[in-house]
Design an enzyme around this catalytic site. Structure first.
Site, PDB file in Angstrom:
ATOM      1  CB  VAL A  84      -3.011  -8.098   0.086  1.00 13.36           C
ATOM      2  CG1 VAL A  84      -1.934  -7.057  -0.145  1.00 13.36           C
ATOM      3  CG2 VAL A  84      -4.343  -7.466   0.452  1.00 13.36           C
TER       4      VAL A  84
ATOM      5  N   GLY B  40       0.822  -1.215   0.000  1.00 15.92           N
ATOM      6  CA  GLY B  40       0.000   0.000   0.000  1.00 15.92           C
ATOM      7  C   GLY B  40       0.846   1.250   0.000  1.00 15.92           C
ATOM      8  CB  ALA B  41       4.314   1.712  -0.880  1.00 13.39           C
ATOM      9  CB  SER B  42       0.472   3.969  -4.588  1.00 11.42           C
ATOM     10  OG  SER B  42      -0.831   3.730  -4.062  1.00 11.42           O
TER      11      SER B  42
ATOM     12  CE  LYS C  66      -6.051  -1.798   9.573  1.00 10.09           C
ATOM     13  NZ  LYS C  66      -4.845  -2.041   8.758  1.00 10.09           N
TER      14      LYS C  66
ATOM     15  CE1 TYR D  64      -9.208   0.060   8.884  1.00 10.41           C
ATOM     16  CE2 TYR D  64      -9.637   1.134  10.988  1.00 10.41           C
ATOM     17  CZ  TYR D  64      -8.821   0.929   9.899  1.00 10.41           C
ATOM     18  OH  TYR D  64      -7.603   1.565   9.830  1.00 10.41           O
TER      19      TYR D  64
END
Length: 249
Positions: A64, A12-14, A159, A155
């Protein structure tokens, strides 16, 4: 430079925390694999910025939830960059459905991306790290895992699972010189935060003792610390970075 000679895969590095983490690690010497799912142009822009620092950088697309695609992506990164020494499990999606609005399909998707996705990425890299007797992993969770948040049941559960996954992986990985830790950010200025209403954002700000939301760079600093040898006696831990908001409902 703390990460000279190391290679990092950041999922998720964009954008957001992932982007700032990739840039932070590159500034400190690491070569980077910029993982993304849809934002190819943004991912390449991050790579271009990293290359201007004199670091090697490749884009690494994969869903993913797709284990075969992840295995192929990891193999490609290792072929191009030589190794994966550092992993930042940051890819995720947010849910904002109320108890009565949440559907089983929405639950399944959020759990699949945020929790099973984190598991999938760890499993795609762990054998490589174990063979080399070195690895540093940071999973990105959320304070929603630790305190009930309105409209974030799926969510928060996903997490919370990430935090438990981190703890559960700690002992078996430790014997291979692999440390795994977790960071649980509070409200942070990312695109994901932009999906929330103005009223919710204001509530987050006013219920945070520091009186503001976090910056992605601040979370990136914590991730870099957990990946570095400055945290050499830490594994299985979760660091909370919430501006104090974790203290309040």
């Amino acid at each position: 430079m703390r990460f000279k000679g190391k290679t990092a895969l950041v999922t998720g590095a964009s954008r957001g925390i992932g982007k700032e983490t990739a840039i932070k690690l590159a500034k400190e010497g690491a070569d980077i694999a910029v993982h993304y799912v849809q934002s190819a142009v943004k991912a390449e822009n991050v790579c271009e910025k990293i290359r201007t620092m004199g670091r090697r950088c490749v884009t690494a697309p994969a869903e993913v939830t797709d284990r075969e695609a992840l295995d192929a992506m990891v193999e490609k990164v290792i072929d191009e960059l030589g190794s994966i020494d550092l992993l930042v499990n940051n890819a995720g999606i947010i849910g904002k459905q109320s108890f009565n609005e949440l559907t089983p399909q929405q639950w399944d998707r959020i759990i699949a991306v945020n929790l099973t996705g984190a598991f999938n990425v760890i499993w795609a890299v762990k054998d490589h790290m174990m063979e080399r007797k070195f690895g540093r992993i940071v999973n990105v969770a959320s304070i929603a895992a630790l305190a009930v948040r309105p409209n974030q049941m799926a969510y928060g559960a996903s997490k919370a699972g990430v935090i438990s996954l981190t703890k559960s992986c700690c002992e078996p990985l430790a014997e291979h010189n692999i440390r795994i830790n977790c960071v649980a950010p509070g409200a942070t200025k990312t695109d994901m935060l932009g999906e929330l209403s103005t009223e919710m954002l204001e509530h987050m700000r006013t219920t945070t003792p520091l009186g503001r939301v976090g910056e992605p760079e601040e979370i990136a600093d914590i991730i870099a610390f957990l990946l570095s040898e400055e945290s050499s006696f830490m594994t299985g831990s979760t660091v909370i970075a919430s501006g104090g908001r974790i203290l309040f409902p």
